[in-house]
Design a protein around this motif. Structure first.
Motif, PDB file in Angstrom:
ATOM      1  N   PRO A 174       7.309  -0.549  14.107  1.00 40.52           N
ATOM      2  CA  PRO A 174       7.723   0.446  14.981  1.00 40.52           C
ATOM      3  C   PRO A 174       9.275   0.520  14.835  1.00 40.52           C
ATOM      4  CG  PRO A 174       6.415  -1.381  16.234  1.00 40.52           C
ATOM      5  CD  PRO A 174       6.570  -1.843  14.786  1.00 40.52           C
ATOM      6  N   VAL A 208       0.809  -1.248  -0.164  1.00 34.85           N
ATOM      7  CA  VAL A 208       0.039  -0.126  -0.024  1.00 34.85           C
ATOM      8  C   VAL A 208       1.043   1.305   0.099  1.00 34.85           C
ATOM      9  CG1 VAL A 208      -0.385   0.143   2.514  1.00 34.85           C
ATOM     10  CG2 VAL A 208      -2.219   0.966   0.984  1.00 34.85           C
ATOM     11  N   GLU A 223      -5.354  -0.879   5.335  1.00 38.74           N
ATOM     12  CA  GLU A 223      -6.704  -0.561   5.602  1.00 38.74           C
ATOM     13  C   GLU A 223      -7.003   0.852   5.568  1.00 38.74           C
ATOM     14  OE1 GLU A 223      -5.154  -2.684   7.037  1.00 38.74           O
ATOM     15  OE2 GLU A 223      -5.995  -4.573   7.527  1.00 38.74           O
ATOM     16  N   ASP A 273       7.592   9.581  11.255  1.00 40.91           N
ATOM     17  CA  ASP A 273       7.467   8.186  11.894  1.00 40.91           C
ATOM     18  C   ASP A 273       5.784   8.025  11.446  1.00 40.91           C
ATOM     19  OD1 ASP A 273       6.848   5.608  12.637  1.00 40.91           O
ATOM     20  OD2 ASP A 273       7.943   5.970  14.663  1.00 40.91           O
TER      21      ASP A 273
HETATM   22  C1  WTA Z   1       2.712  -1.719  11.467  1.00 40.25           C
HETATM   23  C2  WTA Z   1       1.971  -0.499   5.800  1.00 40.25           C
HETATM   24  C3  WTA Z   1       4.681   1.047  14.261  1.00 40.25           C
HETATM   25  C4  WTA Z   1       1.206  -1.839  12.493  1.00 40.25           C
HETATM   26  C5  WTA Z   1       1.633   0.876   5.873  1.00 40.25           C
HETATM   27  C6  WTA Z   1       0.054  -1.880  11.433  1.00 40.25           C
HETATM   28  C7  WTA Z   1       3.796   0.599  12.216  1.00 40.25           C
HETATM   29  C8  WTA Z   1       0.927  -2.724  10.196  1.00 40.25           C
HETATM   30  C9  WTA Z   1       3.917   1.585  11.536  1.00 40.25           C
HETATM   31  C10 WTA Z   1       0.272  -2.164   8.782  1.00 40.25           C
HETATM   32  C11 WTA Z   1       4.780   2.571  12.519  1.00 40.25           C
HETATM   33  C12 WTA Z   1       2.978   0.477  10.148  1.00 40.25           C
HETATM   34  N1  WTA Z   1       5.094   2.345  13.672  1.00 40.25           N
HETATM   35  N2  WTA Z   1       4.139   0.075  13.361  1.00 40.25           N
HETATM   36  N3  WTA Z   1       5.220   3.839  11.927  1.00 40.25           N
HETATM   37  N4  WTA Z   1       3.365   1.760  10.429  1.00 40.25           N
HETATM   38  N5  WTA Z   1       3.191  -0.389  11.276  1.00 40.25           N
HETATM   39  O1  WTA Z   1      -0.994  -2.975   6.229  1.00 40.25           O
HETATM   40  O2  WTA Z   1       1.425  -3.022  13.148  1.00 40.25           O
HETATM   41  O3  WTA Z   1       1.362  -3.494   5.429  1.00 40.25           O
HETATM   42  O4  WTA Z   1      -1.031  -2.364  11.713  1.00 40.25           O
HETATM   43  O5  WTA Z   1       0.671  -1.084   6.227  1.00 40.25           O
HETATM   44  O6  WTA Z   1       2.207  -2.235  10.391  1.00 40.25           O
HETATM   45  O7  WTA Z   1       0.919  -2.689   7.948  1.00 40.25           O
HETATM   46  P1  WTA Z   1       0.523  -2.776   6.254  1.00 40.25           P
END
Ligand code: WTA
Length: 655
Positions: free
Chosen positions: A393, A314, A421, A415
């Protein structure tokens, strides 16, 4: 504010280094945020003017989080076209400006600069080719391509004719590709002969051939020549993009669609079952992607912006293609990897293209940190102004290294916390407006109302300092609309555990300053190198192997990947464990799902800890995998407590 942890350089760095005024200041953030939640309709109606609407909307927001009737609509009576917004409307003022800089895998190959005029032409051609192949408004097109400009052309061409794209990351296996093609009933797959990456090549065409054996015969294949090597060919099914593009008409009218028309489906892992197709809309999604791109990266006219993600995720959708192009930006597409030909590749690209905003994942930062700062110091990084991170994180050590070694302590770090979603950033610092603390995604973006709930009672915690599960109260424009073909699953996954809220699946802490700190997933999703992986998916791949009787998969802390994949495997009666079998299973999972799912550790488990009703006690397995089994909690409900001792004695991760 707690002074010790705050990076005070932020605001002055922006003003001093770039002599530009940040889009948002501390004061305007507070004011605008308050306005955005006090009167969302007025706020978003005004913001939506940054897009070009072919039919203006009169209704702004129509959303309901009530279980059984969840419905999310924004700007529902308006019409627009995403490609027109990302390309056509810029032609008058910036036809000759670079839209996309393409930096190929091999640094010896020249980069390409694609102007908005050229982008327009290529997208129109691609749209006409797709129409000739029978693709119509509402049809699904699967894109399985390397990080090449044609990936962006394909996305925008779909948007131009109102087709719905579903991108499958080029690292996924033929099986994973087939299940996504079938899942959204795609008419066409766009692929390439090969995907060069890090000096190696993935045979995308051969993978697609293998996938299509499990799909309807009517699915057509359009192949982009990337390496030009010979591939297999099925006349009548396979079409050569490069040949067709020579003949294709470079004019194509953008088709206006309803704001709620799906722009794309993107499959992502959840805690149960197979990946689900996250559906995003046209109007709300584009607005939010554009607005966050401009404000979070403080993007200004003339900046060169680089997000290192892959368009298969995404992040690539929102922050390589849609957000930047809607803003008329110059966006860099990089085909390679951070460590090939050497650990200086990212910084060499930053220097070469004078990158101003750089956005990457903590896992890449940690990997490069391990290679030493000499690789960074070889290059002139004075163009950098903003650094971003996403996906997991970020540990303070990596944050500090990023800040000091890469950013020279003068580039604010954003950050950004968000999810497939959410479509775009929900929690994030805004450069110049929100002071940062290493490891915190800080405060909500405009219009976003995060809440921390008590996981046991489901009640909102009102004290500023607290810890619990992260939910969002009320909708934002880029919220996913449904799970493709399964609205029930959408409601159950996101709205049933905590009534009236969107449940993120993440845990978080809120500090005394009201800053949010994501503590990781609270469900059975693990985050491996910033890639989401459902433990259930890896388990079902393992048990599909003839020698495996049962499997349980959990995450464990991994120094570079964030989390590693730890598998407990019970073999069929009579099968002996061996190193060869271990390798065989690793390879098996790679072929079933893709290299990103390869197990890091496999432990042979004669038995798994289960309750008397047969439920695997994952809590215990997680503790053992974390090498933290001192406090296993209550094991008295186990059917066979002795299996735990065996698992502890033979654990694979010994700190
Ligand atoms: C994690 C990626 C901590 C989180 C855009 C979330 C993060 C999942 C962060 C989504 C952040 C994403 N700090 N955790 N800055 N950004 N996450 O769908 O657990 O691949 O629910 O989207 O990544 O992952 P996705």
């Amino acid at each position: 504010m707690t002074m010790d942890t705050i990076d005070r350089a932020d605001a002055s760095a922006i003003a001093g280094h770039s002599a530009r005024t940040p889009h948002v200041t501390a004061e305007s953030y507070r004011e605008l945020y308050a306005a955005s939640v006090a009167d969302p309709e007025a706020f978003w109606a005004e913001q939506a003017q940054r897009l070009e609407w072919s039919t203006p909307f009169t209704k702004v927001k129509n959303t309901d989080f009530t279980l059984g009737q969840v419905s999310i609509k924004w700007f529902e009576d308006g019409q627009l076209n995403v490609a027109a917004n990302c390309i056509d409307r810029h032609l008058e003022t910036r036809a000759d400006q670079t839209a996309i800089i393409f930096e190929p895998d091999d640094p010896a190959t020249e980069a390409q600069h694609i102007t908005y005029r050229e982008l327009h032409r290529s997208v129109c051609r691609m749209a006409n080719i797709m129409e000739d192949l029978g693709v119509r408004k509402g049809d699904r097109v699967v894109i399985y391509l390397p990080m090449i400009p044609e990936a962006a052309y394909a996305m925008l061409a779909c948007a131009r004719i109102g087709a719905i794209h579903s991108i499958v990351f080029a690292g996924f296996s033929p099986d994973a590709l087939a299940s996504r093609i079938n899942g959204c009933d795609a008419k066409l797959v766009i692929t390439a002969d090969h995907a060069p990456r890090g000096g190696r090549k993935t045979p995308l065409k051969a993978n697609t051939d293998a996938a299509l054996l499990h799909c309807k015969d009517s699915v057509k294949l359009l192949m982009v020549r990337r390496t030009g090597e010979q591939t297999s060919w099925i006349d009548g099914r396979d079409f050569d993009y490069n040949e067709l593009a020579l003949e294709a008409d470079d004019h194509s009218e953008p088709v206006p669609v309803d704001a709620e028309h799906p722009l794309f489906v993107l499959y992502t892992s959840g805690s149960t079952g197979q990946p689900k197709g996250v559906v995003h809309s046209t109007g709300g999604y584009l607005l939010f992607a554009a607005m966050t791109h401009e404000m979070v990266f403080d993007y200004h006219e003339g900046d060169v912006y680089w997000c290192t993600a892959d368009v298969g995720w995404v992040t690539g959708h929102s922050y390589i293609v849609y957000g930047p192009l809607a803003n008329g930006a110059t966006t860099l597409m990089f085909e390679g990897v951070p460590t090939w030909p050497d650990a200086g590749r990212f910084w060499q690209v930053c220097e070469k293209h004078k990158v101003n905003q750089f956005y990457t994942a903590p896992t890449a930062i940690r990997a490069l940190m391990g290679q030493g700062k000499e690789w960074v110091e070889k290059y002139d990084l004075s163009s950098l102004r903003i650094l971003g991170t996403v996906g997991e994180p970020i540990n303070p050590e990596a944050w500090n290294w990023y800040n000091e070694v890469v950013g020279g302590s003068r580039c604010p770090i954003v950050d950004t916390w968000w999810q497939t979603e959410t479509g775009g950033h929900l929690l994030t610092p805004l450069p110049g407006a929100i002071d940062t603390k290493p490891g915190s995604a800080t405060l909500p973006f405009f219009g976003v109302q995060p809440v921390v709930l008590d996981p046991h009672t489901g009640e909102e915690i009102h004290e500023t300092e607290c810890e619990g599960v992260l939910c969002i109260k009320d909708s934002w424009p880029a919220q996913m609309r449904t799970v493709w073909g399964d609205h029930d699953r959408f409601e159950k996954t996101y709205f049933s555990d905590y009534k009236g809220y969107y449940f993120s699946g993440d845990g978080c802490r809120r500090d005394a300053d009201g800053y949010y700190w994501i503590t990781g997933r609270v469900d059975d999703v693990i985050n491996v190198s910033g890639h989401r992986m459902g433990t259930a998916e890896v388990e079902s791949a393992l048990v599909a192997h003839a020698k495996v009787a049962e499997a349980a998969v959990v995450g464990y802390p991994h120094p570079i990947k964030g989390q590693g994949i730890y598998c407990y495997v019970t073999l069929m009666n009579g099968v002996e464990p061996s190193d060869e079998l271990c390798k065989e299973l690793e390879k098996w999972v790679r072929t079933e799902i893709g290299p990103i799912a390869k197990p890091d550790l496999i432990q042979w488990a004669p038995g798994l800890p289960k309750t008397r009703s047969g439920k695997i006690m994952r809590r215990i397995l997680r503790k053992i995998a974390e090498d933290d089994f001192g406090a296993l909690g209550d094991t008295s409900t186990l059917a066979e407590p002795a299996v735990v001792d065996d698992l502890i004695d033979n654990r694979m991760n010994r700190a």
